[in-house]
Structures are given as C-alpha cells and as structure tokens.
Design an enzyme around this catalytic site. Structure first.
Site, PDB file in Angstrom:
ATOM      1  N   LYS A 119       0.833  -1.199   0.000  1.00 13.28           N
ATOM      2  CA  LYS A 119       0.000   0.000   0.000  1.00 13.28           C
ATOM      3  C   LYS A 119       0.875   1.260   0.000  1.00 13.28           C
ATOM      4  O   LYS A 119       0.523   2.269  -0.609  1.00 13.28           O
ATOM      5  CB  LYS A 119      -0.945  -0.012   1.199  1.00 13.28           C
ATOM      6  CG  LYS A 119      -2.126  -0.960   1.075  1.00 13.28           C
ATOM      7  CD  LYS A 119      -3.085  -0.798   2.244  1.00 13.28           C
ATOM      8  CE  LYS A 119      -4.362  -1.617   2.026  1.00 13.28           C
ATOM      9  NZ  LYS A 119      -4.112  -3.041   1.984  1.00 13.28           N
ATOM     10  N   LYS A 161      -3.427   1.667   8.390  1.00 14.90           N
ATOM     11  CA  LYS A 161      -3.535   0.498   7.517  1.00 14.90           C
ATOM     12  C   LYS A 161      -2.206  -0.232   7.401  1.00 14.90           C
ATOM     13  O   LYS A 161      -1.154   0.391   7.260  1.00 14.90           O
ATOM     14  CB  LYS A 161      -3.976   0.910   6.107  1.00 14.90           C
ATOM     15  CG  LYS A 161      -5.384   1.448   5.991  1.00 14.90           C
ATOM     16  CD  LYS A 161      -5.704   1.745   4.526  1.00 14.90           C
ATOM     17  CE  LYS A 161      -7.115   2.224   4.344  1.00 14.90           C
ATOM     18  NZ  LYS A 161      -7.415   2.491   2.913  1.00 14.90           N
ATOM     19  N   GLY A 167      -8.223  -7.389   3.266  1.00 13.43           N
ATOM     20  CA  GLY A 167      -9.309  -8.039   3.992  1.00 13.43           C
ATOM     21  C   GLY A 167      -9.585  -7.464   5.363  1.00 13.43           C
ATOM     22  O   GLY A 167     -10.183  -8.120   6.205  1.00 13.43           O
ATOM     23  N   HIS A 211     -17.492   2.183  -2.525  1.00 16.73           N
ATOM     24  CA  HIS A 211     -16.319   1.411  -2.955  1.00 16.73           C
ATOM     25  C   HIS A 211     -16.560   1.025  -4.408  1.00 16.73           C
ATOM     26  O   HIS A 211     -17.375   0.156  -4.701  1.00 16.73           O
ATOM     27  CB  HIS A 211     -16.162   0.168  -2.072  1.00 16.73           C
ATOM     28  CG  HIS A 211     -14.938  -0.636  -2.382  1.00 16.73           C
ATOM     29  ND1 HIS A 211     -13.994  -0.953  -1.441  1.00 16.73           N
ATOM     30  CD2 HIS A 211     -14.493  -1.192  -3.538  1.00 16.73           C
ATOM     31  CE1 HIS A 211     -13.032  -1.675  -1.994  1.00 16.73           C
ATOM     32  NE2 HIS A 211     -13.331  -1.831  -3.273  1.00 16.73           N
ATOM     33  N   HIS A 238     -15.083  -5.039   5.814  1.00 22.32           N
ATOM     34  CA  HIS A 238     -14.209  -4.834   4.659  1.00 22.32           C
ATOM     35  C   HIS A 238     -14.214  -6.020   3.700  1.00 22.32           C
ATOM     36  O   HIS A 238     -13.361  -6.092   2.812  1.00 22.32           O
ATOM     37  CB  HIS A 238     -12.775  -4.521   5.096  1.00 22.32           C
ATOM     38  CG  HIS A 238     -12.675  -3.371   6.051  1.00 22.32           C
ATOM     39  ND1 HIS A 238     -12.883  -2.063   5.678  1.00 22.32           N
ATOM     40  CD2 HIS A 238     -12.423  -3.328   7.397  1.00 22.32           C
ATOM     41  CE1 HIS A 238     -12.750  -1.271   6.726  1.00 22.32           C
ATOM     42  NE2 HIS A 238     -12.471  -2.007   7.769  1.00 22.32           N
ATOM     43  N   GLU A 278      -9.024  -0.201  -7.384  1.00 24.65           N
ATOM     44  CA  GLU A 278     -10.116   0.095  -6.469  1.00 24.65           C
ATOM     45  C   GLU A 278     -10.033   1.542  -5.987  1.00 24.65           C
ATOM     46  O   GLU A 278      -8.949   2.043  -5.664  1.00 24.65           O
ATOM     47  CB  GLU A 278     -10.092  -0.875  -5.288  1.00 24.65           C
ATOM     48  CG  GLU A 278     -10.198  -2.331  -5.724  1.00 24.65           C
ATOM     49  CD  GLU A 278     -10.505  -3.269  -4.568  1.00 24.65           C
ATOM     50  OE1 GLU A 278     -10.337  -2.853  -3.395  1.00 24.65           O
ATOM     51  OE2 GLU A 278     -10.909  -4.419  -4.836  1.00 24.65           O
ATOM     52  N   ARG A 295      -4.884  -9.465 -10.051  1.00 21.03           N
ATOM     53  CA  ARG A 295      -5.430 -10.792 -10.337  1.00 21.03           C
ATOM     54  C   ARG A 295      -6.856 -10.635 -10.836  1.00 21.03           C
ATOM     55  O   ARG A 295      -7.391  -9.529 -10.909  1.00 21.03           O
ATOM     56  CB  ARG A 295      -5.441 -11.643  -9.055  1.00 21.03           C
ATOM     57  CG  ARG A 295      -6.155 -10.925  -7.910  1.00 21.03           C
ATOM     58  CD  ARG A 295      -6.354 -11.791  -6.701  1.00 21.03           C
ATOM     59  NE  ARG A 295      -6.778 -11.043  -5.533  1.00 21.03           N
ATOM     60  CZ  ARG A 295      -7.997 -10.595  -5.295  1.00 21.03           C
ATOM     61  NH1 ARG A 295      -8.956 -10.797  -6.190  1.00 21.03           N
ATOM     62  NH2 ARG A 295      -8.295  -9.936  -4.186  1.00 21.03           N
TER      63      ARG A 295
END
Length: 666
Positions: A119, A161, A167, A211, A238, A278, A295
């Site tokens: 991230k 985060k 997840g 989202h 989440h 995303e 993926r």
C-alpha cells in the site's frame, strides 16, 4: 511472437478453479487440478483432465506451497499456471519462480505484483502518476513518533492500515488523537502476524464512501483499456457481500475519469493481464485510489454480463501473447448485473463459519451460478467459506434486483447454515433499491433480526418438522422418501414429539384429524392446523389457514434439516431420549462450533467459571472462535489439548453445578 500453451495447471481450488476450467476447456486447453487431503472428491478435481495431490489439508502444506505446485506443473508437463484469486495469486515470489521454471504465469510480472502489493509503495507510484489519492502518510520512516506527528497534520478521523494487508487485517479507524498510539501498536502486531510485515500507512478516513473499482486489461503489445466499473459498497468488515455493474452512483463523465485514472495506474507499473484498480468515492463524487488487485476478482462475472466478454478467455489469450481483442472505443456496457456471494456462515450467530455435509443442492434456473458445490459435499474448516456466486443480468437495475431475489429463493441448499436468507433480505429491502448504498450499508440497514434472521423457529415450522417426524414414525413405509397417495388418518390419534435444536428441547403433540393434523405446543398450548398437500424426497407442501407453503428438507437418522424460505434449521427428534436430556439439566456442554483446531485452553480441570467466561479458543476457516461457558459452575475438561483437531459439536468441556460436582464425587 505467440506463446505456445496447451496445458494449464490451476493453482487453486473450489469455485474459481471450476470457473477457469470451463473457459479453458472451451478454448481447447487441457487442465490440471491440484488437491489437498480435504479436496480429494472436490468438484474442481472431478472436472479437470488431470489431478495431482499436493499435500495436507492446511493451506500452508498444499495450496500455499509454491514448490509443490511448481513440481506438480512440471510433473504433468503443464505449460502455464493460472493462480485464480487468493492463495498465491498475488505472491510475487511465486510468479517469479514460475518463470524461472519455464512456466507461463497467467498474471502480471513479479515486479508489478510487488509494487501493487505494498500500500505504501503503490501509493507513492500513484501520486507520481497523478492518480488521485487520499491525503495521508506513506513515508519510509515508520517510527511511532513520526506516525503520530504525521497524524496531527492529516487530522481525525483517520485510518491506520497495514501496507502489505488486505481483507481488513491490520486496519484501524481512529477517531481521537489519544487513541492513536494504542491503535498503531495493535495494527502493527496484527499486520506482522498476518502478512509478515508491520509497515503501516496513514490516511484521512472517508466516512461511508462508496467502494467502486475499475476492471482494466493490458496485453504484451502496449494496449491497456478499462471495462467499466463495479460497485462493491455493500461490505461487512471490509469483505464484499454484493457487487453490481454498472454503479448506480457513477455518471458517464465520472466513469471516463476513473477509467482513465485506472489505466494510468496500470501503465505506471507496466501492467499486463487482468487487474482491478479500487477507488473510494465520496458523496461529492471525488474519487481516491485505494489499491490495485493484481489478479482476477471474485466479482468479475458482473463485468462479463454487462460487456458480453469472457475475462478468463482474455487472460488466456493475453498469456499466449495475443493482442487485446477490443479497443477502448469498442467496449459497450449493456444492462445491469448483480452478484451475491453465498457463504457457509450463519448471520444469526455473528456470521460464524459453518461446516458439515450438504444434503440438497439445486442452483437457480434463472441465473448464472459459479460454484463448487455438489450433493453430499463436506464443507471443511480449512478454507474460505464461500460456496458459490449467484449472478443475474437485466435491462435495468430494478429488474436485476427482482431477478437476484428470485434466484436466491430458487437456490436450494440444505444441510448447513448459509447467508442465503440474509442476502435475500438485503436485496429485497427498500434501502438497497434506493440510492444510499455505501460501505456503511450493512451497519445502517442490516443489523437487526429482520435481516440477519432469527435462531428461534416459528410455530409453523416446528409444526411442519413435527409432522414430518410423525409421518415417518407412523407409517410402515419410509414416507419421507415416498410420495403418499392419501393423507387420511384415523381421527384422534396423537403422537408426542420432542424436538431438540439450539440447545433447547420443545415438546409438541401431533393429532390426526381426518385429512389434516393439529400440532400443539405443549408449553404455550398454541396450536396450528396443517393439511398436507404433497410430499417428495426433499420437499413438503402443506396448507395452513387456506395458504399453501413449501419447505425443503433432508433427513438423516433422527435429524431433520429443513428450510422454509425464512431460515435453515436442524432438528433432532429426542422423543425417546428425554431421560438423557433431563439428566443433563444441571450441566452445560461446551462444544466445538465446527471442525477446527484448539489453539488455547484458558482453564484447568476443576476451575470455577461464570457464564460468559471463555474456556477455550478454536481456529477454523481462518478465524478464531471463543468457546464460552453458558452457566456458572465447575469445569470438567474432556481429553482435549491445545493443538488438537476437533470435529463440529465435539464436547470440549462440561460445566457442572456445584451440587452436581458433589454428587459425582460421592
């Protein structure tokens, strides 16, 4: 130059392995399945051209063992490996090992996976590519002092985060400055345990955003396009629950803007293959990069239905170094698609994962169902509890909502508890049909019993269960599995029935009155009158107050699994075992909630506990489950130790009242 691929090993299991095989076979490829001890009879093993054993049931010994999987590919002379999603699909080291072994990895390069798997590093790359990002801190200085200082600049609320996470693990929402130090410590610890890295980032918290993700595709010839968006706002902890395409919130202008940003993100890491970028989108339609999944996504079918494309086919063609079959101008979005995820979990019990044997499985006729399910399949505790994805397509959203509600109703699954009725209640709600569908949806609209369901069966369902047991006991033939030509019974014949469920026993009396039956609840004296209409091996239709209804059921010895369209229950007939249950009134058993491993015993033999105290902790389906005492008393442990594998319902300990202990000692 075209890459020659003839045989593909699928380094995965379950639904996605079956999905990949379907397209691979249609295109003429041969397929190899891999399987663990728990999956010897799995559907993906049955459908593959070849299958090879790779180890024990726990993922670390099989589906996460890259060496065994590559060895299996070489042994079967496969040319390529498709990782599916989950397991090793975003493992850069695995992708690199495939290439070193001379195998085509059907996915992006190891460098792209590494970059987008962090991230922190991916956000730095996105900022450099001018992709909108949430204000925050993604620096390399990871000391607590620096994080706390940077948080003051970002402001609260903010998100802590895990950089390597996903997840919801290693993720904390912090509302006040005085909470920050403790939440950083907790997030670090959780991230290190889950991902092997305690690196963190900080971001300004967007409260109740949408989202929304963009499907991108890139080939080896420099072409990169986007295939519209998916709205994945309905989430729990989440984890996505319902996905749809297109998003009812996204305008044409916003779609173009987000799509171009997603393409820029892909080009920033020289991406090749299928990927998903995303974003979080606020109420003003400002969007911010969240992460990139390198993926195929679980929710890819909704994109397939609105574009008319097969994304797995595109993956395989790109792996063969063919160019993308469409340009950006050729992409057309038509209609509306909705997908729901069917999980082996019980929303009535805090979404606890479920294990057991599936007695009835019948997919809906009006939908696409991607699944790995078959009758008598054993759902184990070793893997993710997702069983199937149910997907529908219609001309417009309201029609798609109707179709998904019907598809869920038509889907028959009996033998284990699932989230089927929870999904039904959501898609049929006024809130879901409206415009306020954000990441806070479940918290706002799906917390009560009307959506999550009740553990208490209705008198009507109790009566139907009692009647099914009565008919099987009062006939010379096994009427539960033979249609009955006549329902006439002698007037006045009564049968006592004691049903055990959810650690309770309910006594009922069934009385035959000509061609109908009266069922009386012994304790409340409430009655219901039922007129049987039809009975088959798995379905029972009755009429109550001039209204007909049907239940699906399966019976094993003295246990009846039954679903009336409102909830799934398992009843045990204990009519002839009352003495056993009466003898246990002064005790309370603590049972394993499913197949799993005991990871901690928190008490010793003879310890005193209070109701609510945790006696043991077990691990199953990648989650820990506390096993708690339901009454005050003295612990009597069974022969179970930390590290032991246990079966569902296995007795871990018994809580005895003080007088019971004294009695046993005498």
């Amino acid at each position: 130059m075209t890459q020659i691929i003839q045989k593909i090993l699928i380094a995965n299991r379950g639904e996605i392995a079956c999905r990949i095989m379907k397209t691979a076979h249609n295109l003429g490829f041969f397929t190899v399945a891999v399987f663990s001890d728990a999956d010897r009879d799995a559907l993906h093993v049955q459908q593959a051209d070849e299958a090879i054993y790779i180890g024990a049931a726990d993922p670390a010994s099989s589906y996460l063992d890259s060496e065994r999987i590559i060895k299996a590919a070489l042994l079967t002379k496969a040319d390529a490996i498709h990782p599916g999603y989950g397991f090793l699909s975003e493992n850069a080291d695995f992708a690199d090992k495939c290439v070193q072994a001379g195998l085509v990895f059907i996915g992006p390069s190891a460098d792209a996976i590494t970059l987008m798997g962090s991230k922190r590093l991916s956000k730095v790359a996105m900022l450099n590519a001018n992709v909108p990002c949430i204000p925050g801190y993604e620096g390399s200085d990871q000391t607590d002092i620096t994080l706390i200082e940077k948080a003051k600049t970002i402001g609260f609320p903010l998100m802590v985060k895990a950089s390597a996470g996903g997840g919801g693990k290693g993720m904390r929402l912090v509302h006040e400055a005085d909470e920050l130090a403790a939440q950083i410590s907790t997030a670090r610890s959780e991230a290190l345990n889950a991902f092997g890295s305690d690196e963190l980032i900080l971001e300004r918290a967007l409260i109740a955003p949408r989202h929304i993700e963009i499907q991108i595709f890139a080939d080896h010839h420099g072409n990169t396009i986007y295939l519209g968006e998916r709205d994945c706002s309905v989430q729990r902890r989440h984890q996505k629950v319902i996905e749809e395409a297109p998003s009812p919130f996204v305008t044409d202008a916003l779609r173009k803007h987000m799509g171009e940003a997603a393409v820029a993100a892909a080009k920033a890491c020289q991406y090749c293959g299928a990927g998903t970028v995303e974003f979080l989108v606020d109420s003003d339609r400002q969007f911010y990069f969240l992460e990139m999944n390198t993926r195929l996504q679980v929710e890819h079918p909704v994109t397939e239905l609105v574009t008319g494309l097969d994304l797995v086919e595109w993956q395989l063609r790109v792996a063969c170094k063919e160019p993308l079959p469409l340009t950006q101008q050729d992409v057309q979005i038509s209609g509306h698609a909705i997908e729901v995820r069917l999980y082996a979990e019980d929303p009535r019990q805090r979404f606890m994962p479920q294990t057991g044997k599936i007695k009835i499985w019948q997919p809906a006729s009006n939908s696409r169902t991607d699944h790995c399910v078959y009758k008598d399949m054993e759902v184990s505790s070793h893997y993710d509890p997702m069983l199937a994805k149910i997907i529908v397509h219609a001309d417009e959203r309201i029609s798609a909502i109707r179709k998904i509600a019907r598809a869920l109703t038509e889907t028959q699954i009996v033998g284990i508890n699932t989230n089927k009725h929870f999904l039904q209640n959501i898609v049929q709600s006024v809130a879901f049909a409206g415009t306020d569908v954000t990441t806070a949806f479940i918290e706002q609209y799906a917390q009560d019993e009307t959506v999550q369901g009740s553990l208490t069966p209705s008198l009507s369902l109790l009566a139907k269960a009692a009647l099914l047991f009565t008919l099987s006991q009062s006939s010379n033939q096994d009427v539960l599995f033979t249609p009955i030509p006549t329902w006439h019974r002698s007037t006045g014949v009564s049968y006592p029935i004691d049903l055990y469920y959810n650690d309770e026993t309910t006594s009922l009396t069934v009385t035959a009155e000509g061609n109908y039956f009266r069922v009386c609840h012994t304790k409340t004296e409430a009655e219901v009158t039922l007129t049987p209409v039809s009975l088959s091996a798995t379905s029972f239709e009755v009429e109550i107050d001039h209204q007909r209804s049907r239940v699906s059921f399966a019976k094993t010895d003295d246990t009846l699994f039954i679903d009336d369209g409102l909830g799934h229950f398992a009843f045990t007939c204990v009519t002839h075992s009352k003495a056993v249950h009466q003898a246990r009134q002064g005790t309370a058993q603590i049972n394993a909630v499913m197949d799993g491993v005991i990871v901690a015993l928190l008490v010793e033999q003879g310890d005193a506990v209070n109701a609510g105290d945790t006696v043991a902790i077990m691990e199953a389906m990648k989650m820990e489950h506390p096993l708690k005492a339901t009454m005050d008393g003295i612990v009597q442990l069974n022969a179970v130790e930390t590290g032991d594998q246990v079966k569902s319902k296995q007795v871990i300990a018994t809580i005895l009242q003080a007088d019971e202990v004294t009695h046993e000692q005498k």
